[in-house]
Design an enzyme around this catalytic site. Sequence first.
Site, mmCIF file in Angstrom:
data_model
loop_
_atom_site.group_PDB
_atom_site.id
_atom_site.type_symbol
_atom_site.label_atom_id
_atom_site.label_comp_id
_atom_site.label_asym_id
_atom_site.label_seq_id
_atom_site.Cartn_x
_atom_site.Cartn_y
_atom_site.Cartn_z
ATOM 1 N N HIS A 97 0.844 -1.197 0.000
ATOM 2 C CA HIS A 97 0.000 0.000 0.000
ATOM 3 C C HIS A 97 0.875 1.240 0.000
ATOM 4 C CE1 HIS A 97 0.590 1.009 4.357
ATOM 5 N NE2 HIS A 97 0.741 -0.289 4.478
ATOM 6 N N ASP B 201 -0.732 4.249 0.866
ATOM 7 C CA ASP B 201 -1.394 5.198 1.761
ATOM 8 C C ASP B 201 -0.717 5.178 3.128
ATOM 9 O OD1 ASP B 201 -2.613 2.542 1.958
ATOM 10 O OD2 ASP B 201 -3.970 3.437 3.430
ATOM 11 N N ASP C 99 6.403 2.228 6.701
ATOM 12 C CA ASP C 99 5.078 1.608 6.554
ATOM 13 C C ASP C 99 4.283 2.273 5.450
ATOM 14 O OD1 ASP C 99 2.805 0.119 6.945
ATOM 15 O OD2 ASP C 99 2.245 1.073 8.826
ATOM 16 N N GLU D 87 -5.156 0.764 2.908
ATOM 17 C CA GLU D 87 -4.780 -0.256 3.881
ATOM 18 C C GLU D 87 -4.846 0.278 5.308
ATOM 19 O OE1 GLU D 87 -2.434 -2.827 6.524
ATOM 20 O OE2 GLU D 87 -2.093 -0.706 6.075
ATOM 21 N N GLU D 88 -4.487 1.553 5.471
ATOM 22 C CA GLU D 88 -4.483 2.147 6.805
ATOM 23 C C GLU D 88 -5.889 2.522 7.270
ATOM 24 O OE1 GLU D 88 -2.032 1.984 8.568
ATOM 25 O OE2 GLU D 88 -0.186 2.135 7.406
ATOM 26 N N GLU E 251 4.884 -5.459 4.251
ATOM 27 C CA GLU E 251 4.722 -4.760 5.528
ATOM 28 C C GLU E 251 6.008 -4.836 6.354
ATOM 29 O OE1 GLU E 251 2.436 -2.917 6.671
ATOM 30 O OE2 GLU E 251 0.615 -3.367 5.546
ATOM 31 N N HIS F 60 4.213 4.836 12.138
ATOM 32 C CA HIS F 60 3.118 5.655 12.655
ATOM 33 C C HIS F 60 3.596 6.663 13.702
ATOM 34 C CE1 HIS F 60 -0.440 2.828 11.419
ATOM 35 N NE2 HIS F 60 0.538 2.817 10.542
#
Length: 394
Positions: free
Chosen positions: A82, A84, A114, A148-149, A177, A365
């Site tokens: 991903h 995003d 990520d 995905e998030e 990931e 994150h």
Amino acid sequence: MFLEAFEKKSKTTDIQKEVVKHLQTLIRFESVTPNQAGAIDWLADKLVDLGLSCEQFTINGVTNLIACIKFKEGPCVAFSGHIDVVPATSSGWLSPPFEGRVLNGAVYGRGAADMKGGVAAMLSATKKLIDSKSAKAGTLYWLITSDEEGEAEFGTQEIVNKLAKQGVVLDGCIVGEPSSVAQVGDTVKNGRRGALSARILVTGKAGHVAYPQNTLNAAHIAAKIVSSLSDQIWLLDVASSKTTLQVTGININNVVDNLVPSHCEITFNVRYSHGYSSTAVKTQLMKTLNKFAERFTIEWERPCEPYYTSHNTGWSLLTHIEQAIYKNTSSHPLLSTDGGTSDGRFFASPHTQVIECGVRNNTIHQVNEHVSISDLLKIEAIYTTLLEQIFINN
């Protein structure tokens, strides 16, 4: 330029600098879920240049990409990821979160780990595979989403649906990931636990606290329910995947201290072993709570089924990944199913083997999310070896 400091300290090949530049470019797209912000457009152009056919489609603001290159007959394997990212404010960052600067030998920015780092590394690994003059066999897919998030309703699940309509059956799927912990390649996810949330509303009878004989305290009932939930024994667990239940909220809408509450809300989440299904988890918990049945209602939320990939006696994606990691690190990875859910669950099936393998997850994150250039080069080398094993040395 952002690479000047890095280039002064070490001599790098063009392909190494390319990986870093790819990651910097991806970070500069402010692709907060579900907005692709041009990242998938850019990636599709790069893949077309490498000879892959690309199909983009958008559903409810989510952009998805299916890219493919077919060699001779052989294994059908996908790279899933991903572009995003979660939101980021500029406060506390060493450099703006969407600039992708190189600082102290690392690329900083939202999504660096990520998982734009994994996408950049796989892009360089794919280029090496395509450029190789060795004979190749198999089909390589790229499956990328911008959701995905978030709730993951219109992303990878829609990609899987489209592949099914096209009759595509994957033998394996590598999810990029960030799976590593202390060093790149030390841990891979060969599965993920399932996830299930629930909301319980307990109903009692309100009244004055001085006359409890005329009331039924919803908080007291809720306390017994919480105790029963926390005392669960999960007999179907397997050694590598343990079930855990966490109460996440106990809420009473009561603004005075002399009123026995008539209602109490409990929320909880279960992360469960692949020894269970969501239906089995619900059945066990409802059996436990049956003695309170007249005093509560329950709503189940956001079920995510578990998946697990073991060593197959025939073609084994897990074996290929272990060998690629060992070749580049001289160590074997730990196999794990912990952490949250991932899009790998959408691909997993009795036929499709799914493994998550990527950079370290220690800054994901967070403010100052970053990936070191040495880690980026290492995961690129692992991916390159992996693709060679699957498509050249199969």
